[in-house]
Design a protein around this motif. Structure first.
Motif, PDB file in Angstrom:
ATOM      1  N   ARG A  10     -41.508 -12.273  -4.464  1.00  0.00           N
ATOM      2  CA  ARG A  10     -42.197 -12.617  -3.208  1.00  0.00           C
ATOM      3  C   ARG A  10     -43.702 -12.391  -3.352  1.00  0.00           C
ATOM      4  O   ARG A  10     -44.511 -13.194  -2.873  1.00  0.00           O
ATOM      5  N   LEU A  21     -46.441 -15.275  -3.050  1.00  0.00           N
ATOM      6  CA  LEU A  21     -47.512 -15.151  -2.058  1.00  0.00           C
ATOM      7  C   LEU A  21     -48.873 -15.236  -2.726  1.00  0.00           C
ATOM      8  O   LEU A  21     -49.784 -15.908  -2.223  1.00  0.00           O
ATOM      9  N   GLN A  61     -49.511 -18.772  -3.630  1.00  0.00           N
ATOM     10  CA  GLN A  61     -49.837 -19.549  -2.439  1.00  0.00           C
ATOM     11  C   GLN A  61     -51.266 -19.274  -1.979  1.00  0.00           C
ATOM     12  O   GLN A  61     -52.015 -20.201  -1.626  1.00  0.00           O
TER      13      GLN A  61
END
Length: 474
Positions: free
Chosen positions: A232, A236, A239
């Motif tokens: 994750r 993230l 992103q």
């Protein structure tokens, strides 16, 4: 080999313990792992099917396996220090809680073990927990499979022929694609030295055979949760990086479009100013008409100056501005700047004072940009001083730099605003007229010369803006 032929040592309790090789201990414990593992899984099936008699017999087999394992632990030891064996009653988590947490996060697991029975026992247990399991019978097979598919966790046996678990772990941690895949080392040996070696090499955990079912669930669940947490974070970060790059691209497009529009405005605006100036010299205008054209021409020149400021700041920021170096003297630079702002000082009833050292050396610099820097600083000082005094000075504090300073007796600037006033479009007071580009230009122009700009101020006592220019030029 008989026990009499083996060296013996006294245990702390006084019992005789026979020292055997790690390989022999591995060979003794492996079949017990099969007996205990299969009996535990069959017991679970019997409980599900409510075959109580069958379950009772299986429990006896499992208990016998654990007793034999205890005998081995009590009477045989390797030459290395052993770690305590955690029994099911000592598990840090309750079975129901572990089963619930594991069921919520199944993973894609790779089991690496050269013993087919070991692989089957472990795979069947992991599949019952809901995991997708793939197996490898050797270290070479494991590396090949890891190169072909992505896994959430690897359970890796240590003692394997040709390529053992230590080497597989080392290769994984050296591979940028695999180094973040968590690894639980598994072994029939419970040696502390082996545990330390695995953890130092990057393993997440270490489990000994036969596996405590509850502990196995807890350790795998914890590793998978950590893996997903790292995934994750990576997603993230990726992103955010993509968003940042996209934002930079949008800003570049915005700046390019703004520069194009601003650049295109300069040509018709220049023509407009020239036309108005020609009207002023026509000689047929009345006094009122001349006053109006003068106001229009002045406004046009101010607007043209704003456009030029914006274009110059953008060029300096991007590094595309080319400095035109010539020999410059501090005296001529200050005199030229003072001459340009004299009318502003007269309108504001500001007294301009110059203080020049007599031993200033000529230096190499872009005279136009440095003159404009001084004009901006003096103009700001006049604007915020009014009926006061503005002092412009130049001195050589050391042989390598010349320091220019503009000191006023105005209202002063709060210390928390020092950084903001040098930013593009940064203004101390939003009610003031201007673009907020003047000080940004000054900072960029000075830094392009290799110098530094600074401000000192006291509320109610005025401000001093100063900048240094290297005497050696570029």
């Amino acid at each position: 080999m008989s026990s009499a032929a083996l060296p013996e040592s006294e245990s702390p309790a006084g019992a005789v313990r026979t020292t055997v090789s790690p390989q022999l201990l591995h060979d003794l414990r492996s079949p017990l792992n099969h007996i205990i593992g299969y009996s535990e899984m069959l017991t679970e099936e019997a409980d599900t099917q409510r075959r109580e008699g069958f379950a009772t017999d299986l429990e006896k087999i499992r208990a016998a396996g654990h007793r034999m394992l205890a005998i081995i632990e009590e009477n045989f030891t390797s030459t290395r220090e052993a770690i305590p064996v955690l029994h099911e009653a000592e598990s840090p988590m309750q079975p129901d809680a572990v089963a619930q947490s594991t069921a919520e996060t199944p993973g894609h697991l790779l089991v690496v073990d050269d013993d087919p029975a070991n692989r089957e026992v472990l795979c069947r247990r992991l599949e019952r927990q809901g995991h997708d399991v793939q197996t490898a019978g050797s270290g070479f097979d494991a590396m090949r499979i890891l190169g072909e598919a992505a896994f959430d966790l690897v359970l890796l046996d240590i003692m394997m022929p040709e390529m053992d678990g230590y080497e597989v772990l080392g290769r994984m941690k050296a591979d940028e694609r695999l180094q973040h895949v968590p690894v639980i080392m598994i072994s029939a040996l419970n040696e502390l030295q082996s545990v330390v070696r695995c953890i130092e090499a990057g393993a997440e955990d270490y489990l000994t055979k036969p596996f405590n079912p509850t502990l196995l669930k807890a350790r795998i669940g914890a590793c998978l949760e950590k893996k997903r947490g790292r995934d994750r974070e990576s997603a993230l970060f990726e992103q955010l990086q993509n968003n940042y790059e996209r934002l930079q691209e949008l800003e570049r497009q915005r700046d390019d479009m703004r520069n194009m529009i601003v650049h295109d405005l300069r040509t018709p605006l220049t023509a407009l100013i020239v036309g108005i100036e020609m009207l002023e010299t026509d000689g047929t205008l009345s006094g009122t008409q001349q006053e109006i054209t003068a106001i229009a021409a002045g406004g046009g020149r101010i607007l043209l100056g704003m456009i030029n400021d914006l274009l110059d700041v953008e060029k300096l920021e991007s590094g595309s501005a080319q400095l035109q170096y010539d020999e410059v003297t501090a005296a001529s630079l200050v005199a030229d700047a003072v001459a340009q702002v004299a009318f502003l000082a007269e309108e504001s009833r500001t007294i301009l004072v110059t203080e020049m050292s007599g031993d200033l050396l000529p230096f190499s610099g872009d005279e136009k940009k440095l003159s404009r820097t001084l004009v901006n600083l003096i103009g700001n000082a006049i604007k915020f001083t009014g009926a006061g005094t503005v002092t412009i000075s130049a001195r050589q504090d050391d042989p390598k730099t010349i320091r220019f300073a503009v000191r006023d007796t105005g209202q002063g600037i709060p210390a928390e605003s020092f950084g903001r006033i040098f930013e593009k479009f940064g203004q101390l007071d939003s009610r003031r007229v201007g673009t907020g580009l003047g000080l940004a230009f000054c900072k960029l122009a000075v830094e392009a010369h290799g110098g530094r700009i600074a401000v000192e101020s006291t509320i109610g006592a005025g401000s001093t803006f100063s900048f240094t220019i290297p005497v050696g030029g570029r």
